[in-house]
Write a protein that holds these residues in place. Structure first.
Motif, short mmCIF file in Angstrom:
data_model
loop_
_atom_site.label_atom_id
_atom_site.label_comp_id
_atom_site.label_asym_id
_atom_site.label_seq_id
_atom_site.Cartn_x
_atom_site.Cartn_y
_atom_site.Cartn_z
N PRO A 87 0.83 -1.21 0.00
CA PRO A 87 0.00 0.00 0.00
C PRO A 87 0.86 1.27 0.00
CG PRO A 87 -0.77 -1.56 1.66
CD PRO A 87 0.55 -2.07 1.17
N ALA A 88 0.58 2.15 -0.94
CA ALA A 88 1.26 3.44 -0.99
C ALA A 88 0.68 4.36 0.09
CB ALA A 88 1.09 4.06 -2.37
N ILE A 89 1.32 5.50 0.28
CA ILE A 89 0.78 6.53 1.18
C ILE A 89 -0.08 7.48 0.36
CG2 ILE A 89 1.31 8.42 2.75
CD1 ILE A 89 3.96 7.11 3.38
N GLY A 90 -1.36 7.60 0.73
CA GLY A 90 -2.26 8.49 0.01
C GLY A 90 -2.06 9.94 0.37
N GLU A 91 -2.74 10.83 -0.34
CA GLU A 91 -2.64 12.26 -0.05
C GLU A 91 -3.14 12.59 1.35
OE1 GLU A 91 -4.57 14.56 -3.03
OE2 GLU A 91 -3.26 13.88 -4.65
N ASP A 92 -4.04 11.75 1.87
CA ASP A 92 -4.55 11.95 3.23
C ASP A 92 -3.71 11.20 4.27
OD1 ASP A 92 -5.22 9.37 2.63
OD2 ASP A 92 -7.39 9.65 2.76
N ARG A 93 -2.55 10.67 3.84
CA ARG A 93 -1.59 9.96 4.68
C ARG A 93 -2.03 8.54 5.03
NH1 ARG A 93 2.60 11.83 3.43
NH2 ARG A 93 3.63 10.92 5.24
N ALA A 94 -3.21 8.13 4.59
CA ALA A 94 -3.69 6.77 4.86
C ALA A 94 -3.14 5.81 3.80
CB ALA A 94 -5.21 6.74 4.86
N PRO A 95 -3.01 4.51 4.14
CA PRO A 95 -2.57 3.54 3.15
C PRO A 95 -3.58 3.43 2.00
CG PRO A 95 -2.45 2.62 5.38
CD PRO A 95 -3.20 3.91 5.47
N ALA A 99 -8.59 -1.91 -4.70
CA ALA A 99 -10.00 -1.53 -4.66
C ALA A 99 -10.88 -2.56 -3.97
CB ALA A 99 -10.50 -1.27 -6.07
N HIS A 100 -10.52 -3.84 -4.04
CA HIS A 100 -11.37 -4.89 -3.47
C HIS A 100 -11.00 -5.22 -2.03
CE1 HIS A 100 -7.78 -7.10 -4.62
NE2 HIS A 100 -8.21 -8.17 -3.98
N ILE A 101 -10.05 -4.47 -1.46
CA ILE A 101 -9.50 -4.78 -0.12
C ILE A 101 -9.79 -3.65 0.85
CG2 ILE A 101 -7.34 -5.08 1.19
CD1 ILE A 101 -8.01 -7.54 -0.41
N CYS A 102 -10.09 -3.99 2.10
CA CYS A 102 -10.00 -3.02 3.19
C CYS A 102 -8.92 -3.51 4.14
CB CYS A 102 -11.34 -2.85 3.91
SG CYS A 102 -11.89 -4.27 4.85
N GLY A 103 -8.28 -2.58 4.81
CA GLY A 103 -7.19 -2.99 5.69
C GLY A 103 -6.77 -1.87 6.60
N SER A 104 -5.81 -2.18 7.47
CA SER A 104 -5.30 -1.21 8.42
C SER A 104 -3.89 -1.61 8.81
CB SER A 104 -6.21 -1.14 9.65
OG SER A 104 -5.81 -0.11 10.52
N ILE A 105 -3.03 -0.61 8.99
CA ILE A 105 -1.65 -0.80 9.43
C ILE A 105 -1.47 0.00 10.70
CG2 ILE A 105 0.79 -0.53 8.86
CD1 ILE A 105 -0.02 -0.53 5.91
N THR A 106 -0.73 -0.55 11.67
CA THR A 106 -0.47 0.19 12.89
C THR A 106 0.92 -0.15 13.40
OG1 THR A 106 -1.34 0.78 15.08
CG2 THR A 106 -1.43 -1.56 14.46
N HIS A 107 1.49 0.76 14.17
CA HIS A 107 2.77 0.49 14.80
C HIS A 107 2.92 1.38 16.03
CE1 HIS A 107 3.76 4.13 12.56
NE2 HIS A 107 3.50 3.49 11.44
N SER A 108 3.63 0.86 16.98
CA SER A 108 4.03 1.62 18.16
C SER A 108 5.44 1.14 18.49
CB SER A 108 3.06 1.40 19.32
OG SER A 108 3.30 2.32 20.36
N THR A 109 5.95 1.51 19.63
CA THR A 109 7.34 1.24 19.95
C THR A 109 7.71 -0.23 19.71
OG1 THR A 109 7.20 2.94 21.66
CG2 THR A 109 9.10 1.47 21.74
N GLY A 110 8.48 -0.49 18.67
CA GLY A 110 9.03 -1.81 18.43
C GLY A 110 8.05 -2.86 17.95
N HIS A 111 6.84 -2.49 17.56
CA HIS A 111 5.81 -3.48 17.23
C HIS A 111 4.96 -2.91 16.09
CE1 HIS A 111 2.32 -6.20 18.89
NE2 HIS A 111 2.81 -6.64 17.75
N ALA A 113 1.88 -4.07 12.92
CA ALA A 113 0.91 -5.09 12.51
C ALA A 113 0.05 -4.56 11.37
CB ALA A 113 0.02 -5.49 13.70
N ALA A 114 -0.52 -5.48 10.62
CA ALA A 114 -1.45 -5.12 9.55
C ALA A 114 -2.56 -6.16 9.50
CB ALA A 114 -0.73 -5.05 8.20
N ILE A 115 -3.76 -5.71 9.16
CA ILE A 115 -4.90 -6.61 8.99
C ILE A 115 -5.57 -6.27 7.66
CG2 ILE A 115 -6.46 -5.09 10.29
CD1 ILE A 115 -7.94 -7.63 11.22
N VAL A 116 -5.98 -7.29 6.92
CA VAL A 116 -6.62 -7.08 5.62
C VAL A 116 -7.79 -8.05 5.47
CG1 VAL A 116 -4.52 -6.26 4.49
CG2 VAL A 116 -5.07 -8.70 4.44
N ALA A 117 -8.72 -7.68 4.58
CA ALA A 117 -9.86 -8.54 4.26
C ALA A 117 -10.42 -8.12 2.92
CB ALA A 117 -10.95 -8.44 5.34
#
Length: 241
Positions: A87-95, A99-111, A113-117
């Protein structure tokens, strides 16, 4: 046959264990641990990840967390349906997801994760990872994160849970934004949702406090879940298709 790119030196092997109370069918969630101090100059090239200019100019911590999150996302997409993309970085900074996928990426200190469906199964997914706040920091930030009603509920409860509750409220509202923003295409903030209740088992109920679209109106309630481990809180908001 496509070969899987090598993991960068700064990341551990990807972990496919489900870290939250309720498994979501049709999703893939992968995580990794990363250490910015172990980031090598050729880690992006080794991992076949192209760093956007903003990442190239950033410090090692930002580079490592971006790389770790994108590696999780690419592997999750490949495991879900064979999609080979990052996933590229969009103009709104979101991944920017396929088109057929929804997902989310997250990170904090040293960790990270990503989830997709597939959108046939889930309309929206929002995941957020936060370091647990200290009691003192939670007291200072409560007024910025909690609504007046949430502050009243917090004051009436056990002060032993104050730091957890403020961290949880912050995280689930971040997850809510990540899940809903791609659907409504309208920004909203901490004061536009409230946590109605949560359980020690990791279940959360949220309510919108503003109209975001003709479907997502003031008073709409949503479910979230969370888990706590290693000094961090992970939350997830999922919107079924």
């Amino acid at each position: 046959m496509n070969l899987t790119p090598a993991l960068p030196a700064c990341c551990t092997a990807l972990d496919s264990r489900w870290p939250l109370p309720t498994v979501l069918p049709g999703t893939v969630l992968l995580s990794t641990r990363f250490d910015p101090a172990r980031l090598l100059a050729d880690d992006f090239q080794r991992s076949a990840v192209v760093a956007p200019p903003s990442i190239q100019r950033s410090v090692a911590k930002r580079q490592a967390e971006f790389l770790a999150g994108r590696i999780c996302a690419r592997a999750a997409l490949a495991q879900l349906d064979g999609t080979d993309t990052i996933p590229a970085i969009g103009e709104d900074r979101a991944p920017v997801w396929p088109a057929h996928i929804c997902g989310s990426i997250t990170h904090s200190t040293g960790h990270a994760a990503a989830i997709v469906a597939n959108k046939q199964d889930w309309r929206g997914l929002g995941m957020d990872l936060e370091n647990l706040l200290s009691h003192e920091r939670a007291e200072r930030l409560a007024g910025e994160i909690l609504t007046p009603t949430e502050i009243q509920r917090m004051a009436a409860g056990s002060q032993d849970h104050l730091a957890l509750l403020v961290t949880l409220t912050f995280s689930v509202k971040e997850s809510l934004f990540k899940a809903l923003y791609p659907i409504v295409q309208q920004r909203f903030y901490f004061e536009h949702a409230e946590v109605l209740e949560w359980t020690a088992a990791g279940q959360v109920r949220l309510r919108l406090l503003t109209d975001l679209s003709s479907e997502w109106r003031n008073g709409t309630e949503l479910e979230a879940q969370f888990s706590v481990g290693d000094g961090q809180l992970l939350s997830l908001v999922s919107i079924a298709a």
